[in-house]
Design a protein around this motif. Structure first.
Motif, PDB file in Angstrom:
ATOM      1  N   ASP A  11      -5.964  12.823   2.787  1.00 53.00           N
ATOM      2  CA  ASP A  11      -7.089  12.542   3.592  1.00 53.00           C
ATOM      3  C   ASP A  11      -7.003  11.257   4.425  1.00 53.00           C
ATOM      4  O   ASP A  11      -6.150  10.581   4.373  1.00 53.00           O
ATOM      5  N   SER A  12      -8.137  11.107   5.051  1.00 50.98           N
ATOM      6  CA  SER A  12      -8.210   9.709   6.194  1.00 50.98           C
ATOM      7  C   SER A  12      -8.309   8.410   5.410  1.00 50.98           C
ATOM      8  O   SER A  12      -7.628   7.496   6.005  1.00 50.98           O
ATOM      9  N   LYS A  13      -8.232   8.364   4.274  1.00 51.86           N
ATOM     10  CA  LYS A  13      -8.319   7.295   3.324  1.00 51.86           C
ATOM     11  C   LYS A  13      -6.705   7.252   2.566  1.00 51.86           C
ATOM     12  O   LYS A  13      -6.666   6.446   1.532  1.00 51.86           O
ATOM     13  N   PHE A  14      -5.989   8.118   2.995  1.00 56.07           N
ATOM     14  CA  PHE A  14      -4.561   8.307   2.161  1.00 56.07           C
ATOM     15  C   PHE A  14      -4.715   8.411   0.758  1.00 56.07           C
ATOM     16  O   PHE A  14      -4.056   8.196   0.009  1.00 56.07           O
ATOM     17  N   LYS A  15      -5.923   9.114   0.559  1.00 54.89           N
ATOM     18  CA  LYS A  15      -5.574   9.716  -1.048  1.00 54.89           C
ATOM     19  C   LYS A  15      -4.969  11.395  -0.958  1.00 54.89           C
ATOM     20  O   LYS A  15      -5.603  12.070  -0.303  1.00 54.89           O
ATOM     21  N   ASP A  57       0.918  -1.291   0.104  1.00 57.19           N
ATOM     22  CA  ASP A  57      -0.037   0.163   0.021  1.00 57.19           C
ATOM     23  C   ASP A  57       0.838   1.171  -0.128  1.00 57.19           C
ATOM     24  O   ASP A  57       0.511   2.345  -0.411  1.00 57.19           O
ATOM     25  N   PHE A  91       0.600   4.325  -2.528  1.00 58.48           N
ATOM     26  CA  PHE A  91       0.523   5.605  -2.235  1.00 58.48           C
ATOM     27  C   PHE A  91       1.657   6.572  -2.485  1.00 58.48           C
ATOM     28  O   PHE A  91       1.223   7.849  -3.127  1.00 58.48           O
TER      29      PHE A  91
END
Length: 64
Positions: free
Chosen positions: A53-57, A2, A6
């Motif tokens: 963001d909180s979803k790692f976007k 992941d 990212f």
């Protein structure tokens, strides 16, 4: 992994931003150094602000 995905997303944002801004930067370099045909004396350091963001976007906020 992941983390690799990212980081690839962030790199993608930066590369696309550089590609879109390249004509403008090239013009600025030519204006600053009109007698230097290879533009070897002019450069710019860019800083990229990326929001995650909180979803790692990642999202590009600004370029300095």
């Amino acid at each position: 992994c992941d983390t690799d995905h990212f980081m690839d997303e962030i790199k993608d944002i930066i590369v696309k931003t550089l590609i879109s801004g390249q004509p403008h930067l090239n013009h600025l370099y030519r204006v600053c150094q009109p007698d230097c045909l290879d533009n070897s004396m002019c450069f710019q350091i860019l800083g990229f602000d990326v929001l995650i963001d909180s979803k790692f976007k990642p999202y590009l906020l600004e370029v300095n």
